[in-house]
Design an enzyme around this catalytic site. Sequence first.
Site, PDB file in Angstrom:
ATOM      1  N   HIS A 148       0.847  -1.213   0.000  1.00 54.77           N
ATOM      2  CA  HIS A 148       0.000   0.000   0.000  1.00 54.77           C
ATOM      3  C   HIS A 148       0.880   1.261   0.000  1.00 54.77           C
ATOM      4  CE1 HIS A 148      -3.210   2.731   1.031  1.00 54.77           C
ATOM      5  NE2 HIS A 148      -4.087   1.764   1.231  1.00 54.77           N
ATOM      6  N   GLU A 252      -0.695   1.225  -5.561  1.00 57.25           N
ATOM      7  CA  GLU A 252      -0.510   0.025  -4.749  1.00 57.25           C
ATOM      8  C   GLU A 252      -0.504  -1.227  -5.623  1.00 57.25           C
ATOM      9  OE1 GLU A 252      -3.856   0.234  -2.027  1.00 57.25           O
ATOM     10  OE2 GLU A 252      -3.766   2.419  -2.053  1.00 57.25           O
TER      11      GLU A 252
END
Length: 277
Positions: A148, A252
């Site tokens: 992330h 991400e």
Amino acid sequence: MAATSVVVLDRGNNTTCTVNLFGASVVSWRVNNQEQLFVSKQAIFDGKRPIRGGVPFVFPQFGDWAFGPMHGFARIARWHVEKMPERLPSGDVEAVFSLMDDDFTRSMWHFQFRLTYRLILREKELHFNIGVYNPSKELTFSCQLLLHTYFKVPDVRRCQITGLHGCMFIDKSRDGVMYQDTREVVTINECTSRIYQNTMQEHIITNVVSGRKMRIQKYNFPDTVIWNPWADLAKEIPDLGDDEFPNMVCVEAGRIAAPIVLLPGTAFEASQILQVM
Ligand SMILES: O=P(O)(O)OC[C@H]1O[C@H](O)[C@H](O)[C@@H](O)[C@@H]1O
């Protein structure tokens, strides 16, 4: 171990990478003293809540999870240092972290697993190599996996992201319905939360710190999530300042749409390379 234990990879020339063992979250990556990752000024390092920024490690679930916390437990678990930072013959620096099932993980997810997370810091690159192993003799599990990454940018409205042209995406900020992005490059001008599927192996983000470009190369990560909460949602996120959203963009690399299925005794590998251009 203290909640905020960190391991630093130091390549010299003010090129460093800092990993918080809480979640094995990469919380800083400096290239010639220039920070490349966004970490909120309001980030909380209490060893309980996930760290707002850097590179949280999402596993075994992306998003809401019926059996445990949002984005799974890996980003809030205590990882082990498998190998302290070590200089390679090339001058690059490598460190390895690991996470195995324990009472905490089994309270949410009743599977044996082993994650290895190898980071290599090069002159202008950071390599992330992930291994997921199923040591069980009987049980098969399926999981999702995602890095992330929060990139630091002077103004998200001026960033362009390549590698998404023609891709289908689920728009989480609207109705979760599938759309196709026909734009050559993607720009962000509103709250954005999209899971793009079967994206290109490479993304380039323009206008990151110092007006440079960032190259993301990914292997075995077919999906790419783009996230920026924008002004209204930012106000609802306690560990993000109201005025910080222009300075971040999450791009991400992950495996979301088609989860990883691991039969007993099998392993999966994926990696990401970030490069300052
Ligand atoms: O606030 P977090 O749990 O860290 O999640 C932050 C964001 O992560 C992803 O990008 C999701 O697509 C978003 O829906 C989510 O809001």
